[in-house]
Scaffold this motif. Sequence first.
Motif, PDB file in Angstrom:
ATOM      1  N   PRO A 189      26.822  46.782   5.560  1.00  0.00           N
ATOM      2  CA  PRO A 189      26.395  47.339   6.853  1.00  0.00           C
ATOM      3  C   PRO A 189      25.513  46.369   7.658  1.00  0.00           C
ATOM      4  O   PRO A 189      25.438  46.471   8.872  1.00  0.00           O
ATOM      5  CB  PRO A 189      25.600  48.591   6.470  1.00  0.00           C
ATOM      6  N   ALA A 190      24.878  45.418   6.964  1.00  0.00           N
ATOM      7  CA  ALA A 190      24.011  44.473   7.677  1.00  0.00           C
ATOM      8  C   ALA A 190      24.808  43.387   8.397  1.00  0.00           C
ATOM      9  O   ALA A 190      24.257  42.637   9.183  1.00  0.00           O
ATOM     10  CB  ALA A 190      23.038  43.820   6.691  1.00  0.00           C
ATOM     11  N   ARG A 191      26.094  43.293   8.110  1.00  0.00           N
ATOM     12  CA  ARG A 191      26.895  42.280   8.796  1.00  0.00           C
ATOM     13  C   ARG A 191      26.915  42.544  10.291  1.00  0.00           C
ATOM     14  O   ARG A 191      26.879  43.691  10.728  1.00  0.00           O
ATOM     15  CB  ARG A 191      28.339  42.288   8.279  1.00  0.00           C
ATOM     16  N   THR A 192      27.012  41.485  11.061  1.00  0.00           N
ATOM     17  CA  THR A 192      27.027  41.695  12.506  1.00  0.00           C
ATOM     18  C   THR A 192      28.419  42.123  12.950  1.00  0.00           C
ATOM     19  O   THR A 192      29.430  41.778  12.332  1.00  0.00           O
ATOM     20  CB  THR A 192      26.636  40.412  13.268  1.00  0.00           C
ATOM     21  N   LEU A 193      28.428  42.845  14.039  1.00  0.00           N
ATOM     22  CA  LEU A 193      29.692  43.262  14.624  1.00  0.00           C
ATOM     23  C   LEU A 193      30.529  42.019  14.960  1.00  0.00           C
ATOM     24  O   LEU A 193      31.752  42.011  14.787  1.00  0.00           O
ATOM     25  CB  LEU A 193      29.410  44.094  15.891  1.00  0.00           C
ATOM     26  N   LEU A 194      29.856  40.961  15.407  1.00  0.00           N
ATOM     27  CA  LEU A 194      30.576  39.743  15.792  1.00  0.00           C
ATOM     28  C   LEU A 194      31.449  39.215  14.659  1.00  0.00           C
ATOM     29  O   LEU A 194      32.634  38.950  14.858  1.00  0.00           O
ATOM     30  CB  LEU A 194      29.574  38.658  16.235  1.00  0.00           C
ATOM     31  N   THR A 195      30.881  39.072  13.465  1.00  0.00           N
ATOM     32  CA  THR A 195      31.689  38.468  12.400  1.00  0.00           C
ATOM     33  C   THR A 195      32.782  39.421  11.937  1.00  0.00           C
ATOM     34  O   THR A 195      33.845  38.976  11.533  1.00  0.00           O
ATOM     35  CB  THR A 195      30.839  38.008  11.184  1.00  0.00           C
ATOM     36  N   LEU A 227      34.418  41.587  13.872  1.00  0.00           N
ATOM     37  CA  LEU A 227      35.477  41.492  14.885  1.00  0.00           C
ATOM     38  C   LEU A 227      36.296  40.224  14.666  1.00  0.00           C
ATOM     39  O   LEU A 227      37.519  40.257  14.655  1.00  0.00           O
ATOM     40  CB  LEU A 227      34.869  41.461  16.295  1.00  0.00           C
ATOM     41  N   ARG A 228      35.612  39.131  14.474  1.00  0.00           N
ATOM     42  CA  ARG A 228      36.293  37.834  14.386  1.00  0.00           C
ATOM     43  C   ARG A 228      37.011  37.650  13.043  1.00  0.00           C
ATOM     44  O   ARG A 228      38.160  37.248  13.012  1.00  0.00           O
ATOM     45  CB  ARG A 228      35.286  36.688  14.587  1.00  0.00           C
ATOM     46  N   ASP A 229      36.288  37.923  11.972  1.00  0.00           N
ATOM     47  CA  ASP A 229      36.801  37.506  10.663  1.00  0.00           C
ATOM     48  C   ASP A 229      37.587  38.603   9.944  1.00  0.00           C
ATOM     49  O   ASP A 229      38.469  38.296   9.157  1.00  0.00           O
ATOM     50  CB  ASP A 229      35.643  37.007   9.792  1.00  0.00           C
ATOM     51  N   GLU A 230      37.276  39.857  10.214  1.00  0.00           N
ATOM     52  CA  GLU A 230      38.023  40.941   9.561  1.00  0.00           C
ATOM     53  C   GLU A 230      39.168  41.424  10.448  1.00  0.00           C
ATOM     54  O   GLU A 230      40.263  41.679   9.969  1.00  0.00           O
ATOM     55  CB  GLU A 230      37.102  42.116   9.224  1.00  0.00           C
ATOM     56  N   GLY A 245      38.634  36.481  20.378  1.00  0.00           N
ATOM     57  CA  GLY A 245      38.238  36.258  21.772  1.00  0.00           C
ATOM     58  C   GLY A 245      36.741  36.375  21.958  1.00  0.00           C
ATOM     59  O   GLY A 245      36.160  35.770  22.867  1.00  0.00           O
ATOM     60  N   THR A 246      36.077  37.141  21.109  1.00  0.00           N
ATOM     61  CA  THR A 246      34.620  37.261  21.142  1.00  0.00           C
ATOM     62  C   THR A 246      34.046  36.065  20.397  1.00  0.00           C
ATOM     63  O   THR A 246      34.414  35.805  19.257  1.00  0.00           O
ATOM     64  CB  THR A 246      34.195  38.583  20.477  1.00  0.00           C
ATOM     65  N   LYS A 247      33.145  35.325  21.052  1.00  0.00           N
ATOM     66  CA  LYS A 247      32.736  34.023  20.526  1.00  0.00           C
ATOM     67  C   LYS A 247      31.319  34.015  19.962  1.00  0.00           C
ATOM     68  O   LYS A 247      30.439  34.730  20.456  1.00  0.00           O
ATOM     69  CB  LYS A 247      32.793  32.960  21.638  1.00  0.00           C
ATOM     70  N   ARG A 302      25.406  42.420  22.995  1.00  0.00           N
ATOM     71  CA  ARG A 302      25.574  41.175  22.237  1.00  0.00           C
ATOM     72  C   ARG A 302      26.006  41.522  20.822  1.00  0.00           C
ATOM     73  O   ARG A 302      25.206  42.041  20.030  1.00  0.00           O
ATOM     74  CB  ARG A 302      24.258  40.395  22.191  1.00  0.00           C
ATOM     75  N   SER A 303      27.232  41.218  20.484  1.00  0.00           N
ATOM     76  CA  SER A 303      27.741  41.631  19.167  1.00  0.00           C
ATOM     77  C   SER A 303      27.095  40.842  18.035  1.00  0.00           C
ATOM     78  O   SER A 303      27.125  41.273  16.894  1.00  0.00           O
ATOM     79  CB  SER A 303      29.266  41.507  19.113  1.00  0.00           C
ATOM     80  N   CYS A 304      26.484  39.686  18.343  1.00  0.00           N
ATOM     81  CA  CYS A 304      25.818  38.916  17.276  1.00  0.00           C
ATOM     82  C   CYS A 304      24.485  39.547  16.893  1.00  0.00           C
ATOM     83  O   CYS A 304      23.907  39.208  15.876  1.00  0.00           O
ATOM     84  CB  CYS A 304      25.616  37.456  17.682  1.00  0.00           C
ATOM     85  N   GLN A 305      24.004  40.473  17.738  1.00  0.00           N
ATOM     86  CA  GLN A 305      22.730  41.137  17.469  1.00  0.00           C
ATOM     87  C   GLN A 305      22.946  42.604  17.084  1.00  0.00           C
ATOM     88  O   GLN A 305      21.997  43.368  17.006  1.00  0.00           O
ATOM     89  CB  GLN A 305      21.827  41.070  18.708  1.00  0.00           C
ATOM     90  N   THR A 306      24.197  42.974  16.885  1.00  0.00           N
ATOM     91  CA  THR A 306      24.515  44.370  16.602  1.00  0.00           C
ATOM     92  C   THR A 306      24.986  44.518  15.160  1.00  0.00           C
ATOM     93  O   THR A 306      25.982  43.902  14.773  1.00  0.00           O
ATOM     94  CB  THR A 306      25.632  44.855  17.560  1.00  0.00           C
ATOM     95  N   GLY A 307      24.272  45.268  14.396  1.00  0.00           N
ATOM     96  CA  GLY A 307      24.678  45.524  13.017  1.00  0.00           C
ATOM     97  C   GLY A 307      25.904  46.430  12.998  1.00  0.00           C
ATOM     98  O   GLY A 307      26.143  47.207  13.926  1.00  0.00           O
ATOM     99  N   LEU A 308      26.653  46.317  11.936  1.00  0.00           N
ATOM    100  CA  LEU A 308      27.891  47.078  11.824  1.00  0.00           C
ATOM    101  C   LEU A 308      27.635  48.574  11.859  1.00  0.00           C
ATOM    102  O   LEU A 308      28.360  49.320  12.515  1.00  0.00           O
ATOM    103  CB  LEU A 308      28.562  46.684  10.508  1.00  0.00           C
ATOM    104  N   SER A 309      26.583  49.006  11.171  1.00  0.00           N
ATOM    105  CA  SER A 309      26.341  50.455  11.107  1.00  0.00           C
ATOM    106  C   SER A 309      25.949  50.996  12.480  1.00  0.00           C
ATOM    107  O   SER A 309      26.243  52.150  12.800  1.00  0.00           O
ATOM    108  CB  SER A 309      25.272  50.772  10.060  1.00  0.00           C
ATOM    109  N   ALA A 310      25.316  50.142  13.311  1.00  0.00           N
ATOM    110  CA  ALA A 310      24.957  50.588  14.655  1.00  0.00           C
ATOM    111  C   ALA A 310      26.191  50.720  15.541  1.00  0.00           C
ATOM    112  O   ALA A 310      26.188  51.471  16.512  1.00  0.00           O
ATOM    113  CB  ALA A 310      23.957  49.614  15.289  1.00  0.00           C
ATOM    114  N   ALA A 311      27.236  49.967  15.210  1.00  0.00           N
ATOM    115  CA  ALA A 311      28.442  49.989  16.048  1.00  0.00           C
ATOM    116  C   ALA A 311      29.409  51.095  15.626  1.00  0.00           C
ATOM    117  O   ALA A 311      30.203  51.572  16.439  1.00  0.00           O
ATOM    118  CB  ALA A 311      29.143  48.641  15.973  1.00  0.00           C
TER     119      ALA A 311
END
Lengths: 159, 692
Positions: free
Chosen positions: A20-26, A28-31, A36-38, A59-68
């Motif tokens: 859950p601590a993973r960022t939304l950014l990674t 979106l990109r890696d899973e 397109g989100t950089k 900012r998806s790099c500052q958004t935890g997965l559980s928050a999203a």
Amino acid sequence: MARNLELLVNGVQHSISAEPARTLLTVLRDELDLTGTKYGCGEGQCGACTVMIDGIATRSCQTGLSAAAGHKITTIEGLEQQGSLDPLQQAFLDVDAMQCAYCAPGMIMSGAALLAKNHNPTEAEIIQAMQGNMCRCGTYPRIVAAVRLAAAKSRRSVA
Amino acid sequence: MNFRIEPERYELREGPAYDFSFDRRGFFKALGGGIVVVSLITRAEAQESGGGRARGRSMPQEIAAWLHIDQNGAVTVYTGKVEVGQNARTNITQAAAEELGAPVSAIEVVMGDTDRVPYDMGTFGSMTTPQMVPQIRKASAAARAMLPPGAWSSIDFASIAKQGTLLQAVTGDAKPKATSSWTVMGTSVPKVHGRDFVTGKHRYAADVKLPGMLYGRVLRPARFDATLGSLDKTAAEKVPGATIVQDGDFAGVVAPTPHAAAAALNALKAQWKSQPQTSSKTLFADLERNSAPESRSTHESGSIDQGLSAASHKLEADYTVAYIAHAPLEPRAAVAQWDADKLTVWTGTQRPFGVQSELAQAFHIPEQNVHVMMPDTGSGYGGKHTGEAAIEAARLAKGAGKPVKLVWTREEEFTWAYFRPAGVIKVRSGVDAEGRLTAWEFHNYNSGTSGIHTLYDVANQKIVFHASKYPLRQGSYRGLAATANHFAREVHMDELAAAAGIEPLEFRLRNLKDDRFKAVLHAAADRFGWGRRKPAAGTGFGIAGGFEKGSYVAACAEVQISPGQAPRVVRVVESFECGAVINPDQLRNQVEGSIIQGLGGALFEAIDFEDGKILNPRFSRYRVPRFQDVPQLDVVLVDRKDLPSAGAGETPIVTVAPAIANAIFAAGGQRLRAMPLVRSRINPTTSGGTAR
């Protein structure tokens, strides 16, 4: 430890097993392979990772997965509707508002979120809304022009 | 400190390392039938093979580019140049479309793929437009001559392709179209593949994904030049899925997710050994003190002493330029995959063949075993000449036995890339009673030689570059040292004008013979209203001009100052002349971008360092221009259809800082001689001032 989470991205429900601590950014990109989100800075300073969460530029790099989880997430890949570009995507092309274009997805997401709540932003309002998005190539004036053009075209199509 | 990879005078210019052979690659077999035209760099023996068949190793190596037209009339142009946002792809597409008489949509350009394109030194020095574009035009013109006359759509490409591969090699004698008959070049063709960028479909190097790929991170030393004392891997090895890769001082981790890789990296416990190192606080004194005595006089004529004795006004001043970072929005990234002793790497670089050489050397394998692919990249500005991320990703992939993606963090990009060289420039000059230069002595310590020569007419000159022992890794940057040298020269010219009591534009014109230089000064001044408008209280106008890499530029700036506040750049007008304009709108885009990027180095960008560490390695502590910093911009393109086209990605940056500095002085502010201007004014010694 990894947990199962539900993510609603571009209208599609995804079941993700991730910390859950993973960022939304990674995620979106890696899973989900929505690249397109950089990544640009990892500290919410550059805006390259901007997505919309419930319509708000985030900012998806500052958004935890559980928050999203449980919210409506839109990425740059979700703007195009049935082969037809979002007016701001089209405006970026019309005024060539890019050089290397690495910032473009984040710029477009910030601009589209602005236009969704303000159909006729002034130049000052655009600059204020976009101040957190960085373009190292310096295409800022064209990006402002693109937002204005998209706003003008949308107004015309509504009228 | 000594870095292994260091560009000579900050621009890499290695000779071809690749022994290109058509046979080895079976390249033309793979292309299938149709027309193939190879564009050769003029050489006597190259001409002998003109129109002939490829003869394997006897084919000359001096190949600039080639193109292929297939059975459907689809044209593929192959070039070693790369696209980093300067729109080379679009310009090359236009060149091919123009000469072939083909629609832009028929052209696809393959760039920077070392298995498919001819060797190229790299994309730097504004050489794509003056050197590569003519080669593409030449090849395209020759291909057109092999086709039947008539409209592109009327050509029966299928029957041409049935004849097999028609191969022709062309040299310098092919005649491209006259500028006056251009219909595609000289027009504002939109960015090629633009739609892929605005939809997020384009895959930058960091977006490449391979089956079974792992994510890597590299253990960075605590300080520059540190060596690894000990490494405790126990905790890191316990991170699920993580593998630790160590090879001497190099250590890194790979894991199935970036999150796990970061966890494993954080769990590594390293002890580093290092020596005390210098600080940015003493940078300029260090550069001067550690310079070689009179290392190389790049130009000397007449006598400075005589010139000074004939002067009625004499002036001496020192100028400084800080280290700055390129900070490309896409940090260095690479994906590496091994197949036995063959290596494939996707990476964003301005020198794919240079990276291929670096990889071959690093792994002791032949260059033909290394395939480097360069997807259009998230900018470079001269900062991506080297292959660090590629080598690191390949080391991790080798150690892990799986493909590995490595994306540098912003902090790594700010710390382990290289910087635009800092410098000290000392100028001594004299001007006579008529306002004509009598002496010009110019010493550049460390920052470099680009743009070091003056176009002002002065008989007594001495221009010297002093190499120095420098504290940070340094290399190319958009415009190289031309920015530092123009800053010193154009601010000094302003100081001389003030000393002689002559209006700054008039002073420059009085000392110029070069008509192209005069033309850009007039163009900027006219659009700005120079001499016609009066500045408001607290506002000043500044002007600066210059020449570099075949193009001319001039800028006028309007700056507002008020006590205790950072100066505000209200307006910049810049004129630019680079010969015949290939794409007006994209040229305008490049000039606007140069001005805006130039604002950062002019006003607030500076790298702080101390004892082997960068103190501001993130965007929250290193300020770059943002939307609010953009002044009113006005770009005047001087289109010289009678002159060959020069590159445009670099030179428009050089006049930004001096025009602003001169405007600050004109507004009643201090005479500023240090870049960045605002930071040195607001808060010269500490970080965290209002300007940041």
